[in-house]
Design an enzyme around this catalytic site. Structure first.
Site, short mmCIF file in Angstrom:
data_model
loop_
_atom_site.label_atom_id
_atom_site.label_comp_id
_atom_site.label_asym_id
_atom_site.label_seq_id
_atom_site.Cartn_x
_atom_site.Cartn_y
_atom_site.Cartn_z
N CYS A 99 42.41 44.10 34.62
CA CYS A 99 43.52 43.79 35.52
C CYS A 99 44.83 43.69 34.73
O CYS A 99 45.35 44.70 34.28
CB CYS A 99 43.22 42.56 36.35
N HIS A 186 37.67 43.93 38.65
CA HIS A 186 37.22 42.75 37.90
C HIS A 186 35.70 42.73 37.73
O HIS A 186 34.98 42.21 38.58
CB HIS A 186 37.66 41.48 38.62
N GLU A 188 34.17 40.77 35.91
CA GLU A 188 33.80 39.38 35.62
C GLU A 188 33.81 38.48 36.86
O GLU A 188 33.41 37.31 36.77
CB GLU A 188 34.75 38.81 34.54
#
Length: 244
Positions: A99, A186, A188
């Site tokens: 990001c 993302h 994560e």
């Protein structure tokens, strides 16, 4: 240069709001967990607080987190980190940005970041892979990913190529060099964090005609995406040699 015994650097560029951080932890924690790294195998440097990493040769890889900041704000700490990233790229340090980290890498290496002409992208989206790449080997050509951004890479750095896109963003996954990769989405983020975020920011999104409740109901797990940081480290920064 043999870097196999060195730690992995996490360039920590910011956190979610206090309520989300209290419940889920900060973005550096997210990155460390997704990468499968033990505490003694990472060096976390909060650059957004003014901390500075060691020279690139002290690490076997660098991971750059997401942030509430925008690259186009040109914060002093962000520009100083971009200088470090350029040096690390020259030193052929393996790097993966997410990001804001994805955008900062692109900015550092000669690309351009701006607001996404398609608007804000948030929620679980379908990623369509458009190129073969070692990082994607064995994965399906399309899989779900978690998104949460309003800026994007609008011009690629010299020599970079796009590996995957969503309907709203053609540069979701970039190969910037033989050992530098970055994702706008993302890997994560988990569903529970996304759901809490959408609930907290429902009014903000409503002003942009984004239905956070609908997006929350459409959230899905993203196991293929979640595997990418570990895949990256195994390919480019493993402590053990890759199997023949």
């Amino acid at each position: 240069m043999d870097r196999s015994d060195l730690p992995v650097l996490i360039l920590h560029t910011g956190n979610p709001n206090a309520k989300l951080s209290e419940r889920f932890g900060g973005y550096a924690h997210f990155m460390q967990a997704a990468a499968g790294l033990d505490d003694d195998d990472v060096h976390i440097v909060p650059v957004y607080k003014g901390a500075r990493p060691l020279a690139p040769q002290h690490y076997r890889a660098a991971l750059i987190t997401g942030s509430p900041a925008n690259v186009t704000d040109h914060d002093a700490w962000g520009e100083e980190t971009a200088v470090w990233l350029r040096q690390a790229a020259q030193d052929e340090l393996p790097m993966f940005g997410i990001c804001y980290g994805h955008q900062l890498l692109a900015h550092a290496l000669g690309g351009r970041v701006d607001y996404n002409p398609a608007g804000r992208e948030v929620g679980t989206r379908q990623l369509e892979c458009s190129a073969d790449d070692p990082l994607l080997e064995g994965l399906p050509r399309a899989f779900p990913v978690q998104t949460m951004h309003e800026q994007t890479v609008v011009e690629l750095p010299p020599g970079a190529r796009s590996l995957a896109a969503t309907a709203m963003d053609g540069n979701q996954l970039l190969r910037m060099s033989p050992n530098i990769v970055s994702s706008q989405f993302h890997p994560e983020f988990a569903v529970d964090f996304m759901r809490e975020h959408l609930g907290l920011y429902a009014d903000v999104y409503a002003r942009e005609k984004i239905d956070a409740g609908q997006l929350a109901g459409e959230l899905r797990d993203t196991p293929e995406s979640a595997s990418l940081l570990r895949r990256f480290l195994q390919l480019y920064a493993s402590r053990a040699p890759l199997a023949a």
